[in-house]
Design an enzyme around this catalytic site. Structure first.
Site, PDB file in Angstrom:
ATOM      1  N   HIS A  90     -45.890  67.857  22.174  1.00 35.62           N
ATOM      2  CA  HIS A  90     -46.717  68.589  22.842  1.00 35.62           C
ATOM      3  C   HIS A  90     -46.966  69.805  22.001  1.00 35.62           C
ATOM      4  O   HIS A  90     -47.066  71.101  22.189  1.00 35.62           O
ATOM      5  CB  HIS A  90     -46.139  69.357  23.992  1.00 35.62           C
ATOM      6  CG  HIS A  90     -45.678  68.324  25.131  1.00 35.62           C
ATOM      7  ND1 HIS A  90     -45.154  68.668  26.305  1.00 35.62           N
ATOM      8  CD2 HIS A  90     -46.141  67.071  25.438  1.00 35.62           C
ATOM      9  CE1 HIS A  90     -44.847  67.587  27.276  1.00 35.62           C
ATOM     10  NE2 HIS A  90     -45.492  66.543  26.563  1.00 35.62           N
ATOM     11  N   GLU A 148     -43.183  59.219  30.963  1.00 38.19           N
ATOM     12  CA  GLU A 148     -43.940  58.793  30.234  1.00 38.19           C
ATOM     13  C   GLU A 148     -43.566  57.614  29.036  1.00 38.19           C
ATOM     14  O   GLU A 148     -44.068  57.469  28.094  1.00 38.19           O
ATOM     15  CB  GLU A 148     -44.458  59.901  29.178  1.00 38.19           C
ATOM     16  CG  GLU A 148     -45.171  60.924  30.283  1.00 38.19           C
ATOM     17  CD  GLU A 148     -46.237  61.803  29.366  1.00 38.19           C
ATOM     18  OE1 GLU A 148     -47.465  61.579  29.529  1.00 38.19           O
ATOM     19  OE2 GLU A 148     -45.817  62.675  28.574  1.00 38.19           O
ATOM     20  N   HIS A 205     -43.748  61.278  20.711  1.00 43.00           N
ATOM     21  CA  HIS A 205     -44.723  61.956  21.577  1.00 43.00           C
ATOM     22  C   HIS A 205     -44.185  63.593  21.559  1.00 43.00           C
ATOM     23  O   HIS A 205     -43.301  64.003  22.108  1.00 43.00           O
ATOM     24  CB  HIS A 205     -44.572  61.402  22.830  1.00 43.00           C
ATOM     25  CG  HIS A 205     -45.464  62.141  23.919  1.00 43.00           C
ATOM     26  ND1 HIS A 205     -46.823  62.433  23.763  1.00 43.00           N
ATOM     27  CD2 HIS A 205     -45.169  62.787  25.108  1.00 43.00           C
ATOM     28  CE1 HIS A 205     -47.365  63.235  24.766  1.00 43.00           C
ATOM     29  NE2 HIS A 205     -46.233  63.447  25.479  1.00 43.00           N
TER      30      HIS A 205
END
Lengths: 272, 272, 272, 272
Positions: free
Chosen positions: C129, C108, C127
């Site tokens: 989660h 990613e 980034h």
């Protein structure tokens, strides 16, 4: 360190084996049961339940005397996380310390005296302010057995409302500070293992310290499971008579006791 | 290690005993109370409340001077978890440091100055961003005393909406950065122990650092209990006048203070 | 140990002072800013966000090169909690490692390349989660600034729905594994500091690693506060234009960075 | 200490590399796979899942024998947090220990025997009492894949209701204590990776211990995300066929396994 845990586990497993055949002290042979063994469990249970966040600064656990059923052992007024052998006081069922010059006791010791008086089967009493069960009392929502491991709970755990017990508005408070309120609580407990106390917490009983402590933990877990299930907004399934009966034949506190004890010892740094 | 905890407990219990007779410094004898003792409690309270997750990177606790009631002690601008004796600054009620060349202070010190001015009974002020109480302010939901240990709370805790206080839209913000806003907050606090601040947190006061700190902890616990009870979707019971009156006669912060202090010291590794 | 924390704090405070005057590297003098300093912050941010439970096994933080704005630094494919200096790879904006024989990179990485291309003001991209923000994306519920410390958030944080970006049903997945999807994500981010990603997490940007990391933490805290407020079932107050404008003038990540860094170091045992 | 983590990480990364090419033991070369390697993973998985709060005092993980697919390895009856190599027992698919004088096994070993019989693709079975998934079973709410990392879940995870399996009301309980109930559970599992068990927990399977353990963790995280999304009171998005298909091609447990293993080792103090 893993080796230390293993060693500690093996020791406790050895002792656990002896105990695993019996849930109640009544069935234990004299060698395994003694006041010192009961008091050691009492101190351990206080630390376990504090480590699990179930006992706060004010709760208390007690155990009936192995040699005189009209006496029991209770820590002096202090946070349960910090209790040691030296803090344990022998108390009679009138809630008076047996020895002169005893340290100050918890004001709510009447919970224990009156439950021991009313329930000869009870060997240990634990009073907590467990946040997981308090919402049930605050909203008069029945706590129910929803988990395989909470089969000791009745289909509906009774709720003690101190206002109903004590009509004297002028001196009324939240705490169980006298024999009158203690008796009312014991009456509401009846033959159940747990009684909820509105805005306050709960009182749990068992046939041994281990059983009372493990019931206290699974009351907490069951309350969390029911709370989450209720948040889903649909009906939830409760253990039925056959499932409760099957549980009653199997109730054995040793494995969770060992697990939570090791967790507490590790948190204390005793296993490092 | 258990021995160390016990030793630490005994020491703190010895000191605790002296303090347990008095909730307010006003009632303490000169020997037990001093600026150094107050500052030591202030540092300890900062660490306890950070350890419990109630003080974040920005909150602050202060204590009034024992020798000059128009002064108070406050940490310099820094995270409360890291405060030490060397970071404490003496400040007057105009919010100016007493000594020249003082380090930078929190912009929100006006919370403290104005509360000390308005409330001669207050010896300690704590400002937190406690996530457990913030939803009450965000939704204008009254926070109520639902727990036996939260009987210091009024039936409805006041809420400070900074927009109502400051009409000057151009320079308006969320923070209490001047005497005008500090006065408005103190006015909303009134004679209460706690005032909520919308989108921001709360300010708690007490007759000692210990009392303010323990009230801060039980405001958090009460908020969590009420939040959980509300999630059940049925009405919940609030402490009534008799129960609040009974609590007022019994408020003593020593036992929870000792408990949370030991927990903080253990987390810091000081008791290993 | 308290002494060690203090020493560590003083060191970081000394460095912090230099940085506290500037939120963006663009404004920093050459001495304080360098690729090594940026990479050190990158490793620290990875550990801080893992310690706070916001970065899991798969998230990643990156920082733009101080010497070549068309390059950035990124850890190789590995859990962020375990990243060290040796794991950092220099990558160009076509998402190719600068050095031959570079270790395997995260699939990613296109999130980072495309955001750095689209936003010259951005020096750091994170980034995550984060479970606290995921429910907003799953239900298409706008995340809003409700806390004084979350004034960097727009009134409504944009949401990236990967299905809208990629119409090719046969090869479609959840991950941003190519430049096409990276561009679509950067477009949805626009000039905002955060973009939510449905069923996946979020991407946060900042003018420095510290700013991006602290924004990531306060996005988490704001999401938790809004979630709790929504559970009360009544409307909640959102920061208005004046409050957002006041925040923008004050955004400084140093104090929370220092606080969370010490917490991480203590959890790692580095401060024992 | 950072250095120690790094060293441990590098070692596990080296081993991880070998494994990262293959999700299933079937595809592994003989050197990397052996009964001892499988048992080592089994002990590690037991500790990881206890450390994450997913395995309690009673759950159990097992692994099929690498040399005899009609045998598997299972810890004796004890809390999974405390399991060591010495506690592992070899069991046949009739649920009898291979060696005479084996220690007492878990009563619920029939879960494992019957799943291994029914599913030749399954190399590892994990039975938990995970509180995050229990509310789904209690309320008959379908658990769905909502997270990018939970793409191994079917659109609706099956639910085992023990009452439906066992009509004999007199002896009925909650536990899977015989082959009849084990078969019924295996039948409900079908070709799925997870089956929920009402009021009890779940059973998860995988093509390796690592895969089963990581699936157990992401079932927990997915359940928490769906629970939070449902609390928002609006519809939530579920992974669609293309997204599930994309996940299936990418499922690799190594990175989360390494992350959670390090976390467990740090919590145990082994990395200090």
């Amino acid at each position: 360190m893993v080796r230390q845990i293993v060693a500690a586990w093996m020791l406790s497993a050895a002792f656990g084996l002896a105990a695993s055949c019996v849930a109640a002290y009544a069935q234990t042979d004299a060698a395994a049961d003694s006041n010192e063994a009961r008091i050691e469990d009492l101190v351990t249970a206080s630390h376990i339940l504090a480590n699990e966040g179930i006992l706060d600064s004010f709760g208390h656990a007690t155990v009936r005397s192995a040699t005189d059923p009209s006496h029991f052992f209770m820590p002096r007024a202090m946070p349960p996380a910090l209790v040691t052998r030296a803090d344990i006081v022998e108390v009679d069922l009138d809630c008076k310390p047996v020895m002169p010059n005893a340290p100050r006791l918890n004001g709510e010791r009447y919970i224990h005296c009156e439950v021991y008086k009313a329930r000869s089967d009870v060997q240990s009493v634990i009073h907590t302010h467990d946040l997981a069960v308090i919402p049930f009392g605050l909203t008069n929502t029945p706590l129910r057995p929803v988990l395989a491991q909470a089969g000791f709970l009745p289909k509906e755990t009774p709720l003690f409302e101190v206002r109903d017990a004590d009509g004297s508005a002028s001196e009324r408070g939240m705490l169980v500070l006298n024999a009158f309120l203690g008796k009312a609580l014991a009456q509401k407990l009846g033959n159940n293992p747990v009684v909820l106390m509105r805005g306050h917490g709960e009182t749990v009983v068992g046939r041994s310290v281990k059983e009372a402590a493990v019931r206290t933990i699974y009351t907490n877990i069951d309350a969390r499971a029911q709370t989450a299930a209720m948040s889903f907004g649909s009906p939830f399934v409760v253990l039925d008579d056959a499932e409760l009966a099957a549980y009653a034949k199997e109730e054995r506190p040793d494995r969770p006791w060992d697990n939570y004890k090791q967790r507490m010892l590790k948190a204390q740094g005793s296993l490092r």
